[in-house]
Design a protein around this motif. Structure first.
Motif, PDB file in Angstrom:
ATOM      1  N   UNK A 113       0.811  -1.141  -0.014  1.00 15.94           N
ATOM      2  CA  UNK A 113       0.034   0.160  -0.089  1.00 15.94           C
ATOM      3  C   UNK A 113       0.849   1.403  -0.047  1.00 15.94           C
ATOM      4  N   UNK A 114       2.315   1.147   0.686  1.00 19.84           N
ATOM      5  CA  UNK A 114       3.010   2.486   0.563  1.00 19.84           C
ATOM      6  C   UNK A 114       3.261   3.124  -0.740  1.00 19.84           C
ATOM      7  N   UNK A 115       3.157   2.011  -1.681  1.00 18.78           N
ATOM      8  CA  UNK A 115       3.770   2.212  -3.015  1.00 18.78           C
ATOM      9  C   UNK A 115       2.552   3.222  -3.764  1.00 18.78           C
ATOM     10  N   UNK A 116       1.325   2.873  -3.297  1.00 13.19           N
ATOM     11  CA  UNK A 116       0.061   3.384  -4.004  1.00 13.19           C
ATOM     12  C   UNK A 116      -0.336   4.713  -3.846  1.00 13.19           C
ATOM     13  N   UNK A 117      -0.707   5.581  -4.631  1.00  9.74           N
ATOM     14  CA  UNK A 117      -1.131   6.826  -4.715  1.00  9.74           C
ATOM     15  C   UNK A 117      -2.378   6.957  -5.526  1.00  9.74           C
ATOM     16  N   UNK A 118      -3.463   7.549  -4.859  1.00 11.35           N
ATOM     17  CA  UNK A 118      -4.928   7.675  -5.669  1.00 11.35           C
ATOM     18  C   UNK A 118      -4.840   8.783  -6.369  1.00 11.35           C
ATOM     19  N   UNK A 119      -5.035   8.825  -7.634  1.00 14.07           N
ATOM     20  CA  UNK A 119      -5.266  10.178  -8.377  1.00 14.07           C
ATOM     21  C   UNK A 119      -6.422   9.977  -9.573  1.00 14.07           C
ATOM     22  N   UNK A 120      -7.370  10.587  -9.283  1.00  9.92           N
ATOM     23  CA  UNK A 120      -8.559  10.372 -10.011  1.00  9.92           C
ATOM     24  C   UNK A 120      -8.497  10.811 -11.325  1.00  9.92           C
ATOM     25  N   UNK A 121      -9.211  10.257 -12.328  1.00 11.05           N
ATOM     26  CA  UNK A 121      -9.228  10.742 -13.526  1.00 11.05           C
ATOM     27  C   UNK A 121      -9.718  12.351 -13.738  1.00 11.05           C
ATOM     28  N   UNK A 122      -9.438  13.053 -14.668  1.00 11.84           N
ATOM     29  CA  UNK A 122      -9.995  14.148 -14.657  1.00 11.84           C
ATOM     30  C   UNK A 122     -10.356  14.746 -15.894  1.00 11.84           C
ATOM     31  N   UNK A 123     -10.957  15.694 -16.184  1.00  9.52           N
ATOM     32  CA  UNK A 123     -11.594  16.365 -17.491  1.00  9.52           C
ATOM     33  C   UNK A 123     -11.353  17.717 -17.619  1.00  9.52           C
ATOM     34  N   UNK A 124     -11.231  18.323 -18.724  1.00  8.49           N
ATOM     35  CA  UNK A 124     -11.164  19.626 -18.826  1.00  8.49           C
ATOM     36  C   UNK A 124     -12.656  20.111 -18.693  1.00  8.49           C
ATOM     37  N   UNK A 125     -12.664  21.296 -18.061  1.00  5.63           N
ATOM     38  CA  UNK A 125     -13.963  21.860 -17.873  1.00  5.63           C
ATOM     39  C   UNK A 125     -14.425  22.961 -18.967  1.00  5.63           C
ATOM     40  N   UNK A 126     -15.563  22.543 -19.495  1.00  6.80           N
ATOM     41  CA  UNK A 126     -16.008  23.322 -20.806  1.00  6.80           C
ATOM     42  C   UNK A 126     -16.664  24.469 -20.292  1.00  6.80           C
ATOM     43  N   UNK A 127     -16.828  25.301 -21.169  1.00  5.55           N
ATOM     44  CA  UNK A 127     -17.723  26.524 -21.391  1.00  5.55           C
ATOM     45  C   UNK A 127     -18.794  26.183 -21.784  1.00  5.55           C
ATOM     46  N   UNK A 128     -19.879  25.740 -20.957  1.00  4.34           N
ATOM     47  CA  UNK A 128     -21.047  25.149 -21.184  1.00  4.34           C
ATOM     48  C   UNK A 128     -22.077  25.988 -21.581  1.00  4.34           C
ATOM     49  N   UNK A 129     -22.063  27.332 -21.222  1.00  6.62           N
ATOM     50  CA  UNK A 129     -23.412  28.208 -21.403  1.00  6.62           C
ATOM     51  C   UNK A 129     -24.473  27.508 -20.616  1.00  6.62           C
ATOM     52  N   UNK A 130     -25.526  28.117 -21.281  1.00 11.08           N
ATOM     53  CA  UNK A 130     -26.833  27.418 -20.658  1.00 11.08           C
ATOM     54  C   UNK A 130     -27.260  26.292 -21.059  1.00 11.08           C
ATOM     55  N   UNK A 131     -27.244  25.211 -20.078  1.00  8.74           N
ATOM     56  CA  UNK A 131     -27.738  23.700 -20.487  1.00  8.74           C
ATOM     57  C   UNK A 131     -29.386  23.851 -20.720  1.00  8.74           C
ATOM     58  N   UNK A 132     -29.777  22.963 -21.795  1.00 12.17           N
ATOM     59  CA  UNK A 132     -31.162  22.928 -21.890  1.00 12.17           C
ATOM     60  C   UNK A 132     -31.552  21.651 -21.212  1.00 12.17           C
ATOM     61  N   UNK A 133     -32.594  21.377 -20.327  1.00 11.32           N
ATOM     62  CA  UNK A 133     -32.951  20.344 -19.573  1.00 11.32           C
ATOM     63  C   UNK A 133     -34.565  19.864 -19.966  1.00 11.32           C
ATOM     64  N   UNK A 134     -34.969  20.643 -21.054  1.00 13.47           N
ATOM     65  CA  UNK A 134     -36.376  20.350 -21.409  1.00 13.47           C
ATOM     66  C   UNK A 134     -36.612  19.083 -22.154  1.00 13.47           C
TER      67      UNK A 134
END
Length: 351
Positions: free
Chosen positions: A145-166
């Protein structure tokens, strides 16, 4: 850094491309070597052979070998490079991605192969796991366990603007087949489509496409589905922006990039309690979770979201916030560079 080619279909290429987009190559002298590309068996052999030749030159120049590794063939391909780097007394980081690495080790490896897996991981200075669950598995069966580091996957944060949920448009991305829960989703749709005739599902992926289409015809829901084939670039972005829901009823995962991408675009997500997904989604807060294989639970979750635009909005907005706060790829790049520094600060050569 070595791994699948940056145009290969799958999560590893998405992770690596995200690192580049977030500027990892600006924080260190980074060279990426593709050990596998999509294509025929002959092409794959050719790419692997060229990678071996190029690696012989690179190994003299680098300080750290960062290996993106999955299970089965990916493990055996990368083992060759790891052994060579170990003999050259280089620092080694294994970045474990395989969504079925546990099944590979416990069910598909014999006693000799299990020993080989443990030996390869012993050569690593550090091992990156995608979640605490994967860290626990690795620590129990494969490496300290001393060798292991947890690093999550990550994604770029987009400029989404207004999301349509309808709308009631649903997106699925990935290799079509049993492991990703494709058929569970199709069977769950049968009753859903009768209640909500405007629902439409876009299946973006390759794999068992003809089998999936045949099941849709048998259940009478073909008018409610579109099989787009594998999508990327602008076509993928259009689907992420245009659909209000993302569904991945998967059976085995590491930390699926497709869910993080959907969350980053503010989509309401339905998935399962497997792999690192519960570290990304808290049921009822920023998405909905059910047990893998639970078609009734999946149908209930679909009906819950399809019934309420406000519920889709609430979960989608919370999902987007989660990505910005926790899974922004820039945060992960900082953790990777910190790990490089940690490894290089250690003295002593390889045994």
């Amino acid at each position: 850094m070595i791994g699948a080619g940056r145009d290969v279909r799958g999560g590893v290429s998405s992770v690596v491309n995200g690192y580049y987009e977030a500027g990892l190559d600006q924080k260190c002298e980074l060279t990426y070597l593709a050990t596998m590309e999509d294509g025929s068996k002959l092409k794959k052999l050719w790419v692997a052979a060229l990678a071996r030749i190029r690696f012989e030159k690179l190994i003299r120049e680098v300080d750290i070998l960062h290996v993106h590794m999955s299970s089965d063939n990916s493990f055996y391909r990368k083992a060759v490079f790891i052994r060579r780097a170990y003999r050259a007394h280089k620092k080694i980081i294994i970045h474990m991605h395989g969504s079925t690495f546990d099944l590979f080790y416990k069910e598909r490896c014999n006693k000799r192969q299990k020993k080989e897996v443990r030996e390869i991981f012993r050569m690593a200075d550090r091992v990156i796991a995608l979640s605490d669950d994967w860290k626990a598995f690795l620590a129990k069966f494969i490496c300290p366990a001393k060798k292991i580091r947890v690093i999550y996957n990550g994604v770029p944060v987009p400029e989404t603007g207004k999301k349509e949920y309808g709308n009631r448009r649903i997106l699925f991305l990935g290799i079509l087949g049993q492991r990703k829960g494709t058929y569970d989703l199709i069977r769950a749709l049968q009753g859903v489509c009768r209640t909500y005739p405007d629902v439409h599902v876009y299946f973006g992926g390759d794999g068992e496409r003809e089998q999936a289409k045949r099941l849709c015809r048998e259940l009478g829901i073909s008018a409610h589905v579109t099989f787009t084939g594998w999508v990327r670039g602008r076509k993928k972005e259009k689907l992420l922006r245009g659909c209000s829901m993302y569904v991945l009823p998967t059976y085995h995962e590491g930390m699926p990039m497709s869910i993080l991408e959907a969350m980053s675009y503010g989509m309401a997500v339905i998935s399962t309690y497997v792999g690192g997904i519960p570290h990304m989604i808290t049921d009822g807060e920023n998405g909905l979770l059910c047990q893998a294989g639970d078609e009734a639970g999946l149908r209930e979750a679909l009906m819950r979201l399809l019934a309420s635009k406000e519920e889709r909005r609430r979960l989608g907005c919370n999902a987007g916030r989660t990505v910005r706060d926790v899974f922004d790829v820039r945060k992960m790049v900082n953790k990777v560079t910190e790990l490089y520094g940690e490894v290089m600060a250690e003295t002593g050569g390889k045994a």
